[in-house]
Design an enzyme around this catalytic site. Structure first.
Site, PDB file in Angstrom:
ATOM      1  N   HIS A   1      -9.017  29.310 -18.430  1.00 31.05           N
ATOM      2  CA  HIS A   1      -8.232  28.078 -18.508  1.00 31.05           C
ATOM      3  C   HIS A   1      -8.980  26.971 -19.236  1.00 31.05           C
ATOM      4  CE1 HIS A   1      -5.803  24.633 -17.501  1.00 31.05           C
ATOM      5  NE2 HIS A   1      -6.853  24.053 -16.974  1.00 31.05           N
ATOM      6  N   CYS A   2     -10.307  26.923 -19.113  1.00 35.50           N
ATOM      7  CA  CYS A   2     -11.051  25.738 -19.552  1.00 35.50           C
ATOM      8  C   CYS A   2     -11.349  25.689 -21.046  1.00 35.50           C
ATOM      9  CB  CYS A   2     -12.356  25.626 -18.768  1.00 35.50           C
ATOM     10  SG  CYS A   2     -12.114  25.285 -17.006  1.00 35.50           S
ATOM     11  N   LEU A   3     -12.133  26.641 -21.540  1.00 35.21           N
ATOM     12  CA  LEU A   3     -12.674  26.514 -22.897  1.00 35.21           C
ATOM     13  C   LEU A   3     -11.617  26.483 -23.993  1.00 35.21           C
ATOM     14  CD1 LEU A   3     -15.942  28.639 -22.780  1.00 35.21           C
ATOM     15  CD2 LEU A   3     -15.554  26.257 -22.163  1.00 35.21           C
TER      16      LEU A   3
ATOM     17  N   VAL B   1      -8.618  25.398 -23.713  1.00 33.21           N
ATOM     18  CA  VAL B   1      -7.615  24.361 -23.425  1.00 33.21           C
ATOM     19  C   VAL B   1      -8.206  22.958 -23.427  1.00 33.21           C
ATOM     20  CG1 VAL B   1      -5.989  23.515 -21.680  1.00 33.21           C
ATOM     21  CG2 VAL B   1      -6.196  25.982 -22.100  1.00 33.21           C
ATOM     22  N   ASP B   2      -9.322  22.777 -22.732  1.00 27.41           N
ATOM     23  CA  ASP B   2      -9.847  21.435 -22.491  1.00 27.41           C
ATOM     24  C   ASP B   2     -10.113  20.614 -23.750  1.00 27.41           C
ATOM     25  OD1 ASP B   2      -9.673  22.231 -19.914  1.00 27.41           O
ATOM     26  OD2 ASP B   2     -11.807  22.179 -19.471  1.00 27.41           O
TER      27      ASP B   2
END
Length: 413
Positions: free
Chosen positions: A256-258, A260-261
């Protein structure tokens, strides 16, 4: 203390269990009735929380779909998804919906903490006005803070307890209240001056990784053109005891993080007439990696006098990281799609992912899944998979460097 958790996914469920194990009563809320029903029966949907661990805290947990039950909580932690729209812009829909629902049930004296990753200003500019529709004042009648989640699925060396927890409140009192909540489950709380500092700190952590992964991926593409072993290059550079931190090349970024953020920050930066070209370039490089991996597969088959069309290709590992079944933004999905578009007969093996519904595929058993395979492509190197046996049975392209030390002659990224 009674803790309310909104969102029972990869962040919310581990938080719920950790607080319950620390002796707190937990009210876990999710909008998915099926998920809630399974949790009530002691069935976990998160690999990091086995059923046995969940069963050990069920007497302290209430799982529900009704926001009204959060009225009795001392603190409410919001852990809902913050995805991107199809245009790669922030989608605050789930977050805003949860805030609106909370406005109807929060009471004086509660502490509300947002954990969902988002752009700087979300807590103050979006959460405050929505929660204040309750008639209560943030920072006066109830405490409000932001504390970024730092969950790394499958990791055991750094846990919620041992990973420092950054907390930034609307006021100093809000920060102190939120820190007091996390003191139950975290050994080290790091207070910062504002929610914006906490929000941006999470983005910096992940953008740091994104940029460095993009750098080593770009180096991998260049090294391939130059006929140089990128893995040996990284190992050599890693011997420097200062000024260098090793990152591994691979088929792209998942989770989810890399992936998307960074887009949350680049979108917000436009409000300030700033183009974050460095961050956006990193995103472009990483998004191109599946295409480079397709090219490597095509070359591997071509060298064996075989076309991609009609070849049987086994993708080994489809989750976004080793040891877990998390499929969020997995580059394997793009690689599978590209191979199919080129006419390949694609199958996959992943001990953590039994089925890919959108592809109409189920994980094949090993070693039977290797029968008749023209090429195996190691996309995610699960530790329980016998990669040596794969290389001994068929032509293998290793995108993770999992076979470098085996001396099997597998092709590398």
């Amino acid at each position: 203390m009674k803790i309310g958790i909104v969102g029972l996914g990869y962040v919310g469920l581990p938080l719920s269990v950790s607080f319950a194990e620390a002796g707190c009563d937990v009210i876990g809320l999710d909008v998915d009735p099926g998920k809630v029903s399974a949790l009530r029966e002691g069935r976990s949907h998160i690999e990091d929380i086995p059923d046995a661990r969940l069963a050990g805290v069920l007497e302290r947990c209430v799982f529900t779909t009704r926001y009204v039950e959060l009225h009795d909580a001392d603190a409410i932690l919001v852990c809902v998804p913050t995805p991107l729209t199809p245009n790669r812009e922030p989608d605050l829909g789930p977050l805003l919906a949860s805030a609106q629902s909370l406005a109807g049930v929060i009471r004086r004296g509660q502490t509300v903490i947002l954990e969902s990753t988002t752009f700087p200003g979300t807590t103050r500019e979006h959460m405050v006005p929505l929660l204040e529709e309750s008639g209560l004042r943030a920072g006066e009648d109830f405490a409000l803070a932001f504390s970024p989640e730092r969950v790394d699925p499958g990791r055991t060396d750094y846990t919620l307890r041992t990973t420092p927890k950054v907390v930034g409140g609307l006021t100093a009192g809000c920060t102190a209240a939120a820190a007091g909540v996390y003191a139950h489950v975290c050994d080290h709380v790091v207070p910062v001056s504002t929610p914006e500092v906490a929000e941006l700190s999470k983005l910096l952590e992940n953008i740091f990784r994104s940029v460095n992964i993009a750098l080593v991926n770009e180096m991998a593409m260049l090294a391939d053109r130059m006929g140089i072993d990128i893995w040996e290059v990284v190992e050599a550079a890693s011997t420097k005891p200062y000024g260098f931190m090793p990152f591994q090349p691979g088929p792209g970024m998942g989770g989810h993080c890399l992936p998307v953020d960074p887009f949350y920050l680049t979108w917000k930066a436009r409000e300030y007439d700033l183009s974050t070209e460095f961050i956006e370039l990193a995103g472009k490089v990483n998004q191109q990696m599946p295409y480079f991996c397709l090219e490597r597969a095509e070359r591997a088959l071509n060298d064996a006098s075989k076309p991609v069309k009609g070849s049987k290709i086994l993708v080994v590992g489809v989750s976004y990281k080793a040891g877990v079944g998390d499929m969020r933004e997995s580059p394997a999905l793009k690689i599978l799609k590209l191979l199919r578009e080129r006419g390949a007969e694609v199958s996959y093996h992943d001990p953590h992912v039994p089925e890919l519904v959108d592809f109409g595929l189920r994980s094949v058993d090993m070693p039977a899944g290797l029968d008749g395979t023209d090429l195996a492509v190691i996309v995610t190197a699960h530790p329980t998979v016998d990669h040596r046996a794969i290389t001994e049975r068929t032509l293998t392209l290793d995108l993770r460097g999992a076979t470098r030390s085996l001396g099997t002659g597998a092709l590398q990224l």
